[in-house]
Design a protein around this motif. Structure first.
Motif, mmCIF file in Angstrom:
data_model
loop_
_atom_site.group_PDB
_atom_site.id
_atom_site.type_symbol
_atom_site.label_atom_id
_atom_site.label_comp_id
_atom_site.label_asym_id
_atom_site.label_seq_id
_atom_site.Cartn_x
_atom_site.Cartn_y
_atom_site.Cartn_z
ATOM 1 N N CYS A 1 60.261 -12.499 19.772
ATOM 2 C CA CYS A 1 58.959 -13.016 19.335
ATOM 3 C C CYS A 1 58.833 -13.034 17.818
ATOM 4 N N SER A 2 59.955 -13.026 17.100
ATOM 5 C CA SER A 2 59.869 -12.972 15.643
ATOM 6 C C SER A 2 59.246 -14.225 15.049
ATOM 7 N N VAL A 3 59.113 -15.296 15.847
ATOM 8 C CA VAL A 3 58.466 -16.503 15.349
ATOM 9 C C VAL A 3 57.033 -16.211 14.905
ATOM 10 N N VAL A 4 56.362 -15.204 15.497
ATOM 11 C CA VAL A 4 54.978 -14.951 15.107
ATOM 12 C C VAL A 4 54.885 -14.484 13.656
ATOM 13 N N LEU A 5 55.948 -13.875 13.129
ATOM 14 C CA LEU A 5 55.952 -13.494 11.717
ATOM 15 C C LEU A 5 55.976 -14.734 10.833
ATOM 16 N N GLU A 6 56.740 -15.736 11.243
ATOM 17 C CA GLU A 6 56.786 -16.980 10.463
ATOM 18 C C GLU A 6 55.484 -17.765 10.604
ATOM 19 N N ILE A 7 54.875 -17.716 11.777
ATOM 20 C CA ILE A 7 53.569 -18.359 11.971
ATOM 21 C C ILE A 7 52.535 -17.723 11.044
ATOM 22 N N LEU A 8 52.500 -16.392 11.046
ATOM 23 C CA LEU A 8 51.539 -15.698 10.193
ATOM 24 C C LEU A 8 51.832 -15.961 8.716
ATOM 25 N N ARG A 9 53.115 -15.999 8.350
ATOM 26 C CA ARG A 9 53.466 -16.269 6.956
ATOM 27 C C ARG A 9 52.925 -17.624 6.509
ATOM 28 N N MET B 1 65.790 -20.749 13.589
ATOM 29 C CA MET B 1 65.077 -21.182 14.787
ATOM 30 C C MET B 1 63.614 -20.761 14.737
ATOM 31 N N ALA B 2 63.359 -19.531 14.282
ATOM 32 C CA ALA B 2 61.973 -19.072 14.155
ATOM 33 C C ALA B 2 61.226 -19.894 13.118
ATOM 34 N N ARG B 3 61.882 -20.211 12.001
ATOM 35 C CA ARG B 3 61.223 -21.014 10.962
ATOM 36 C C ARG B 3 60.916 -22.415 11.461
ATOM 37 N N ALA B 4 61.875 -23.013 12.182
ATOM 38 C CA ALA B 4 61.659 -24.361 12.709
ATOM 39 C C ALA B 4 60.540 -24.366 13.747
ATOM 40 N N ASP B 5 60.504 -23.338 14.590
ATOM 41 C CA ASP B 5 59.470 -23.281 15.614
ATOM 42 C C ASP B 5 58.095 -23.072 14.987
ATOM 43 N N ARG C 1 57.193 -24.196 12.081
ATOM 44 C CA ARG C 1 56.800 -25.502 11.536
ATOM 45 C C ARG C 1 56.311 -26.415 12.649
ATOM 46 N N ARG C 2 56.972 -26.383 13.806
ATOM 47 C CA ARG C 2 56.505 -27.158 14.956
ATOM 48 C C ARG C 2 55.106 -26.705 15.362
ATOM 49 N N TRP C 3 54.911 -25.414 15.362
ATOM 50 C CA TRP C 3 53.627 -24.824 15.729
ATOM 51 C C TRP C 3 52.534 -25.294 14.755
ATOM 52 N N GLU C 4 52.855 -25.283 13.460
ATOM 53 C CA GLU C 4 51.895 -25.734 12.448
ATOM 54 C C GLU C 4 51.582 -27.211 12.624
ATOM 55 N N TRP C 5 52.613 -28.017 12.869
ATOM 56 C CA TRP C 5 52.424 -29.460 13.073
ATOM 57 C C TRP C 5 51.499 -29.705 14.260
ATOM 58 N N GLN C 6 51.719 -28.987 15.342
ATOM 59 C CA GLN C 6 50.911 -29.170 16.537
ATOM 60 C C GLN C 6 49.475 -28.717 16.293
ATOM 61 N N LEU C 7 49.301 -27.617 15.572
ATOM 62 C CA LEU C 7 47.967 -27.086 15.332
ATOM 63 C C LEU C 7 47.116 -28.051 14.516
ATOM 64 N N GLU C 8 47.730 -28.852 13.663
ATOM 65 C CA GLU C 8 46.989 -29.776 12.804
ATOM 66 C C GLU C 8 46.570 -31.048 13.523
ATOM 67 N N ARG C 9 47.002 -31.242 14.753
ATOM 68 C CA ARG C 9 46.700 -32.456 15.499
ATOM 69 C C ARG C 9 45.912 -32.097 16.755
ATOM 70 N N ALA C 10 44.656 -32.486 16.759
ATOM 71 C CA ALA C 10 43.754 -32.057 17.830
ATOM 72 C C ALA C 10 44.255 -32.484 19.202
ATOM 73 N N TRP C 11 44.825 -33.685 19.299
ATOM 74 C CA TRP C 11 45.263 -34.162 20.614
ATOM 75 C C TRP C 11 46.386 -33.306 21.174
ATOM 76 N N SER C 12 47.269 -32.804 20.295
ATOM 77 C CA SER C 12 48.380 -31.989 20.786
ATOM 78 C C SER C 12 47.896 -30.610 21.231
ATOM 79 N N VAL C 13 46.871 -30.095 20.539
ATOM 80 C CA VAL C 13 46.294 -28.821 20.962
ATOM 81 C C VAL C 13 45.630 -28.977 22.331
#
Length: 272
Positions: free
Chosen positions: A178-186, A205-209, A211-223
């Motif tokens: 679950c180390s991706v949550v550190l990159e999400i928080l960063r 992989m955590a950094r890429a995920d 970024r994917r998470w951030e991209w999705q969060l910025e688009r209401a339809w994907s959320v």
């Protein structure tokens, strides 16, 4: 006669009563979260419901509570805010990140106006803030991060400094993949509060995920689609569990309102 330990407060109520934020009113608080060992959950719920003036409150079927992380929310005339009694801070599928046993074993005593309670150790307070959105409130398909959680981390860093075991947090998250949550928080902390985390960058992989998470969060339809996917996954989990969870899921799936409500969520973002 053995006395019961005081309750363990987590998240907003913990931070307000320990003076973490500058003023009581500056921290958003929607409910009060208490953590107890699972065997004590029903007794505590019944006692609190009587004190709150809602003696007929239902904590939820035992099987449903086990699949979740808390009893049904307790609301009554004797409560200024809803109360959630947790047996875990995370759903079962991610509970290995922070077990209730470890949380309670490391808790420290605190008090406010003559009342005694427990609060998580500083390291666990930081960990709860980090995982609350990505692993507790949102999930992989419906990203979620609260600004208040980011600010919790900032204030905890200022207050506790070297007492926070960032190496232990990183190692624990890595061990649970679950180390991706550190990159999400960063990403969120750099962007919204201008503060970085005192931990090394995680793998590509955590950094890429993240970024994917951030991209999705910025688009209401994907959320919206993510939330629908999460609801579908939750329904499947309850169907597989059998018993009361399966009967409850089948009841929802038979109702026309279930599909209308979720269509509104996906198409227009309505949250009834």
């Amino acid at each position: 006669m053995r006395s019961e330990p005081p309750p363990l407060l987590i998240k907003g109520a913990c931070h307000i009563l320990t003076g973490l934020w500058p003023t009581f009113g500056s921290r958003v608080l929607r409910d009060i979260d208490l953590v107890l060992p699972e065997p004590a959950l029903l007794t505590a719920f019944n006692q609190l419901s009587r004190l709150a003036g809602c003696a007929k409150a239902d904590p939820g079927a035992r099987e449903l509570v086990a699949l979740s992380k808390h009893c049904d929310r307790l609301i009554g005339p004797g409560l200024s805010l809803p109360v959630e009694l947790h047996h875990s801070v995370l759903p079962p599928e991610t509970s290995g990140v922070l077990s209730t046993e470890r949380l309670l074993a490391r808790a420290v005593p605190a008090g406010f106006r003559g009342a005694n309670f427990l609060v998580p150790a500083p390291t666990d307070q930081v960990l709860i803030a980090i995982i609350h959105g990505p692993l507790g409130g949102g999930t992989y398909l419906a990203p979620e991060m609260h600004l208040r959680d980011c600010l919790d981390v900032v204030f905890l860093m200022r207050k506790h400094g070297d007492a926070i075991d960032w190496g232990g947090i990183e190692a624990g998250l890595r061990s649970q993949r679950c180390s991706v949550v550190l990159e999400i928080l960063r990403l969120c902390m750099r962007r919204f509060v201008g503060v970085d985390l005192p931990v090394p960058r995680q793998g590509w992989m955590a950094r890429a995920d993240a970024r994917r998470w951030e991209w999705q969060l910025e688009r209401a339809w994907s959320v919206r689609l993510g939330r629908l996917a999460n609801l579908s996954a939750l329904a499947i989990r309850h169907l597989k569990a059998g018993g009361v969870p399966r009967r409850r899921a089948l009841g929802y799936l038979r109702r026309r309102e279930t599909y209308l409500r979720n269509a509104r969520r996906v198409l227009i973002g309505d949250e009834p």
